[in-house]
Design an enzyme around this catalytic site. Structure first.
Site, PDB file in Angstrom:
ATOM      1  N   PRO A 186       1.260  -1.212   0.205  1.00 23.91           N
ATOM      2  CA  PRO A 186       0.617  -0.334   0.156  1.00 23.91           C
ATOM      3  C   PRO A 186       0.956   1.338   0.023  1.00 23.91           C
ATOM      4  O   PRO A 186       0.216   2.328  -0.789  1.00 23.91           O
ATOM      5  CB  PRO A 186      -0.871  -0.067   1.140  1.00 23.91           C
ATOM      6  CG  PRO A 186      -1.047  -1.767   1.500  1.00 23.91           C
ATOM      7  CD  PRO A 186       0.252  -1.792   0.847  1.00 23.91           C
ATOM      8  N   TYR A 187       2.244   1.465   0.583  1.00 23.74           N
ATOM      9  CA  TYR A 187       3.082   2.199   0.736  1.00 23.74           C
ATOM     10  C   TYR A 187       3.143   3.440  -1.016  1.00 23.74           C
ATOM     11  O   TYR A 187       2.952   3.905  -0.514  1.00 23.74           O
ATOM     12  CB  TYR A 187       3.585   2.003   2.039  1.00 23.74           C
ATOM     13  CG  TYR A 187       5.530   3.073   1.416  1.00 23.74           C
ATOM     14  CD1 TYR A 187       5.265   4.174   2.587  1.00 23.74           C
ATOM     15  CD2 TYR A 187       6.149   2.922   0.551  1.00 23.74           C
ATOM     16  CE1 TYR A 187       6.181   5.192   1.991  1.00 23.74           C
ATOM     17  CE2 TYR A 187       7.364   3.506   0.853  1.00 23.74           C
ATOM     18  CZ  TYR A 187       7.744   4.914   1.680  1.00 23.74           C
ATOM     19  OH  TYR A 187       8.005   6.028   1.598  1.00 23.74           O
ATOM     20  N   GLY A 188       3.370   1.641  -1.763  1.00 25.29           N
ATOM     21  CA  GLY A 188       4.219   1.474  -2.930  1.00 25.29           C
ATOM     22  C   GLY A 188       3.232   2.770  -4.165  1.00 25.29           C
ATOM     23  O   GLY A 188       3.617   3.602  -4.694  1.00 25.29           O
TER      24      GLY A 188
END
Length: 206
Positions: free
Chosen positions: A64-66
């Protein structure tokens, strides 16, 4: 912060900090700044098999960060195409150096070594990872923003951030620490500098 913490309920805060905040910065910068330099991440590439990674590698986030970092990159590109706001996204590869986050691998390993403690290894240890030293990162940001060493010097004089008697010594440290003489391009300075906790270092606030 980080990749592993972006799952589950924490995802909302990553959307807020990486997507919403970037959109607000773009709105504020539109028509008011020469260029916006966005701090993206190598996480946009995910578990790519295209090694070594390169700028033309296809982004395929694996966290999700990416996803939020790549979304913010696309927002930057939208503002460039629609409003002519010059933007550049720099994909950082695991930045390390003085005063880095305590949860980073180098800090954790060294602290474990110093205290004879056990350090938790993720995976089997055969993973590869690229790292970027913080001063090299700063040099890249300044270069992409189009600043020059002469502008840095003039701006510091104009704003009297450093006592005159210390200026030459501090400027030499800036040149050495951030490689300004070799790394920057022509342009007009619009960044600020402040003194860090270490009196021997000046930290740019971009």
């Amino acid at each position: 912060a980080g990749v592993r913490a972006s799952w589950g309920r924490s995802f909302e805060s990553y959307v807020r900090d990486n997507v919403y905040a970037t959109q607000r910065l773009l709105e504020a910068a539109n028509g008011r700044v020469r260029k916006l330099v966005y701090a993206s991440s190598s996480s946009v590439y995910g578990n790519t098999t295209d090694l070594p990674m390169r700028e033309t590698s296809f982004p395929r986030p694996y966290s999700p960060y990416g996803v939020t970092k790549l979304t913010a990159e696309q927002l930057c590109e939208l503002y460039r195409m629609n409003f002519g706001l010059p933007t550049v996204s720099l994909r950082y590869f695991t930045v390390y150096g003085p005063r880095q986050r305590p949860d980073m691998a180098f800090t954790a390993m060294l602290e474990a070594l110093a205290s004879s403690a056990t350090w938790r290894l993720y995976g089997d240890g055969s993973q590869t990872r690229s790292f970027t030293y913080v001063s090299d990162l700063i040099a890249g940001i300044i270069a992409k923003a189009g600043y020059s060493k002469a502008d840095v010097k003039q701006w510091l004089y104009d704003h009297a951030l450093i006592p005159a008697k210390q200026f030459d010594e501090q400027l030499a440290r800036i040149e050495q620490g951030y490689n300004l003489a070799e790394a920057v391009k022509r342009g007009k300075l619009s960044a600020r500098f402040h003194e860090s906790d270490d009196p021997d270092r000046l930290v740019p606030v971009l």
